[in-house]
Design a protein around this motif. Structure first.
Motif, PDB file in Angstrom:
ATOM      1  N   UNK A 285      57.111   6.320 -34.754  1.00  0.00           N
ATOM      2  CA  UNK A 285      56.560   5.264 -33.294  1.00  0.00           C
ATOM      3  C   UNK A 285      57.317   4.029 -32.986  1.00  0.00           C
ATOM      4  N   UNK A 286      57.159   3.388 -33.398  1.00  0.00           N
ATOM      5  CA  UNK A 286      57.484   2.354 -33.105  1.00  0.00           C
ATOM      6  C   UNK A 286      59.039   1.866 -32.873  1.00  0.00           C
ATOM      7  N   UNK A 287      59.285   2.274 -34.278  1.00  0.00           N
ATOM      8  CA  UNK A 287      61.300   2.288 -34.104  1.00  0.00           C
ATOM      9  C   UNK A 287      61.585   3.050 -33.158  1.00  0.00           C
ATOM     10  N   UNK A 288      61.170   4.346 -32.423  1.00  0.00           N
ATOM     11  CA  UNK A 288      61.197   4.955 -30.872  1.00  0.00           C
ATOM     12  C   UNK A 288      60.914   4.077 -29.371  1.00  0.00           C
ATOM     13  N   UNK A 289      60.089   2.915 -29.987  1.00  0.00           N
ATOM     14  CA  UNK A 289      60.055   2.207 -28.784  1.00  0.00           C
ATOM     15  C   UNK A 289      60.057   0.708 -28.766  1.00  0.00           C
ATOM     16  N   UNK A 290      61.937   0.921 -30.327  1.00  0.00           N
ATOM     17  CA  UNK A 290      62.120  -0.670 -30.375  1.00  0.00           C
ATOM     18  C   UNK A 290      61.469  -1.714 -31.058  1.00  0.00           C
ATOM     19  N   UNK A 291      60.104  -1.457 -31.605  1.00  0.00           N
ATOM     20  CA  UNK A 291      59.725  -2.663 -32.158  1.00  0.00           C
ATOM     21  C   UNK A 291      59.583  -2.486 -33.764  1.00  0.00           C
ATOM     22  N   UNK A 292      59.748  -3.732 -34.998  1.00  0.00           N
ATOM     23  CA  UNK A 292      59.921  -4.506 -35.452  1.00  0.00           C
ATOM     24  C   UNK A 292      59.753  -3.681 -36.659  1.00  0.00           C
ATOM     25  N   UNK A 293      59.619  -3.053 -37.958  1.00  0.00           N
ATOM     26  CA  UNK A 293      59.353  -2.236 -38.341  1.00  0.00           C
ATOM     27  C   UNK A 293      57.671  -3.239 -39.104  1.00  0.00           C
TER      28      UNK A 293
ATOM     29  N   UNK B 270      63.726  12.729 -35.824  1.00  0.00           N
ATOM     30  CA  UNK B 270      62.469  12.789 -34.933  1.00  0.00           C
ATOM     31  C   UNK B 270      62.586  11.931 -33.891  1.00  0.00           C
ATOM     32  N   UNK B 271      63.487  10.378 -33.999  1.00  0.00           N
ATOM     33  CA  UNK B 271      63.855  10.148 -32.051  1.00  0.00           C
ATOM     34  C   UNK B 271      64.081  10.725 -31.726  1.00  0.00           C
ATOM     35  N   UNK B 272      65.071  11.067 -31.984  1.00  0.00           N
ATOM     36  CA  UNK B 272      66.287  11.911 -31.166  1.00  0.00           C
ATOM     37  C   UNK B 272      65.644  13.195 -30.548  1.00  0.00           C
ATOM     38  N   UNK B 273      65.066  14.031 -31.591  1.00  0.00           N
ATOM     39  CA  UNK B 273      64.336  14.981 -30.650  1.00  0.00           C
ATOM     40  C   UNK B 273      63.426  14.324 -29.464  1.00  0.00           C
ATOM     41  N   UNK B 274      62.599  13.741 -29.416  1.00  0.00           N
ATOM     42  CA  UNK B 274      62.170  12.807 -28.084  1.00  0.00           C
ATOM     43  C   UNK B 274      62.338  12.060 -27.349  1.00  0.00           C
ATOM     44  N   UNK B 275      63.866  11.591 -27.475  1.00  0.00           N
ATOM     45  CA  UNK B 275      65.267  11.167 -26.427  1.00  0.00           C
ATOM     46  C   UNK B 275      65.620  12.170 -25.981  1.00  0.00           C
ATOM     47  N   UNK B 276      66.063  13.413 -26.725  1.00  0.00           N
ATOM     48  CA  UNK B 276      65.801  14.807 -26.219  1.00  0.00           C
ATOM     49  C   UNK B 276      65.942  14.654 -24.897  1.00  0.00           C
ATOM     50  N   UNK B 277      64.370  15.179 -25.296  1.00  0.00           N
ATOM     51  CA  UNK B 277      63.439  16.000 -24.466  1.00  0.00           C
ATOM     52  C   UNK B 277      62.861  14.670 -23.175  1.00  0.00           C
ATOM     53  N   UNK B 278      63.511  14.082 -23.332  1.00  0.00           N
ATOM     54  CA  UNK B 278      63.430  12.791 -22.575  1.00  0.00           C
ATOM     55  C   UNK B 278      61.267  12.934 -22.617  1.00  0.00           C
ATOM     56  N   UNK B 279      60.995  12.619 -23.641  1.00  0.00           N
ATOM     57  CA  UNK B 279      59.547  11.870 -23.557  1.00  0.00           C
ATOM     58  C   UNK B 279      59.953  11.074 -24.735  1.00  0.00           C
TER      59      UNK B 279
END
Length: 367
Positions: free
Chosen positions: A255-263, A285-294
């Motif tokens: 989630x942190x990476x998906x939201x652009x937050x530092x580790x 996982x991040x690619x899957x969420x982004x591709x779905x628009x989530x």
């Protein structure tokens, strides 16, 4: 075929393997999906979608997993569709993956499997191995409460306590893979083709607009994406529901990476089932969420505890690990990321009976 998603290298399915030659995690090459006419309506389990699996074993190991109910509940200014995944033989969604993974492995001649998990993954692999006449060894950190391994022990699995951290345990399991087949719920791509049946069920019941899942290593995120992608290829759906991952702020690397937050360094969390500090398939996982628009949601400990008790006081007794998906529903509504008019499934992955000590802490009860 087995597929290394980074290099594109493939391997045939007829020889069992849990990783690539360089110990990289694998997926399977894309499958064509199936139509409604191909659903085996005589089976009340995930095996009603057998046409969507990589191959059909001679005798699936099945105990009625899947076909879980949906309960409507008003919360946070909207109505959530609670997908009650704890209605499974071992009390968690991981029975989907264990059923498919072990069924296919047994058909390939694997009869002795290794897993590393002190929780739901270990319980599911132990139970389905027992049901299939297979041997199972479960490696767990030495610090694990004995109560957490009782379910696996009762199924006849051998438990090995490994000194050190959860990562030390995973490393030890990879070394032991030289002695028996590593049927890891985190590593083996067949497991994901069990979790993808959640997407097929949601499609059969009526495709939602959004799906919110608790996320640790991401097997539900990836399973949903794989399943919905197959249905798109099969022409059965015209859009993919948005996939949202809920993680604890104390340990939420995806989630942190998906939201652009530092580790940040992982901290203890009451959502312990999703406390995976180094997930193998974070990029996928991040690619899957982004591709779905989530997207993703990070939740603090108070929010997770509040959501757990809110659900329990309305009759829904689940692990805090998955109650965070309900907390994420309210957050996403408030942020406008989802709308009250939309159909949103909140996936509740495990029974609260497995978290009785945690609920005792919430309630100030000694047990």
């Amino acid at each position: 075929m087995y597929l290394d998603p980074k290099s594109g290298q493939t391997w045939p399915l007829d020889l069992p393997r849990w990783c690539g030659d360089a110990k990289q995690p694998l997926l399977l090459t894309p499958l064509p999906g199936m139509s409604r006419d191909e659903i085996d309506r005589g089976k009340r389990s995930i095996w009603r979608y057998a046409k969507a699996f990589p191959f059909l074993p001679k005798a699936p190991i099945s105990m009625g997993e899947g076909c879980t109910p949906i309960v409507e509940m008003a919360m946070g200014g909207g109505t959530a569709l609670l997908k009650c995944e704890w209605f499974m033989p071992t009390g968690s969604f991981k029975d989907r993956g264990a059923s498919v993974m072990l069924s296919l492995l047994r058909d390939q001649g694997v009869m002795d499997v290794l897993e590393d998990s002190s929780g739901n993954g270990g319980a599911a692999v132990s139970a389905y191995a027992a049901a299939g006449g297979m041997q199972a060894k479960i490696m767990v950190p030495a610090s694990t409460s004995p109560a957490k391994t009782v379910q696996s022990r009762a199924a006849g699995a051998t438990i090995e306590l490994v000194p050190g951290s959860r990562q030390d345990c995973a490393d030890a399991a990879e070394r032991d893979a030289a002695n028996r087949f590593y049927a890891s719920h985190n590593w083996h791509p067949f497991f994901l083709h069990g979790t993808k049946t959640l997407a097929y069920e949601l499609w059969e019941d009526g495709l939602p607009d959004n799906v919110i899942v608790p996320c640790g290593a991401g097997s539900n995120v990836l399973g949903l994406h794989i399943g919905f992608s197959e249905l798109l290829r099969a022409g059965q759906i015209t859009r993919m529901p948005k996939i949202f991952a809920a993680q604890p702020a104390n340990c939420g690397p995806i989630a942190r990476a998906a939201l652009g937050l530092p580790a940040q360094l992982a901290q203890p969390t009451i959502a312990e089932g999703t406390a995976i500090a180094q997930p193998l398939r974070a990029a996928e996982c991040i690619a899957a969420m982004r591709e779905s628009g989530g997207g993703a949601v990070l939740l603090d400990e108070a929010e997770i505890a509040e959501a757990s008790l809110m659900l329990a006081r309305r009759g829904i007794y689940v692990e805090p690990t998955c109650a965070q998906a309900a907390a994420a529903f309210s957050r996403l509504l408030a942020a406008g990321s989802i709308a009250a008019r939309e159909a949103t499934v909140v996936v509740l992955t495990g029974t609260g009976l497995k978290a009785t000590p945690r609920y005792a802490e919430f309630l100030g009860v000694s047990i």
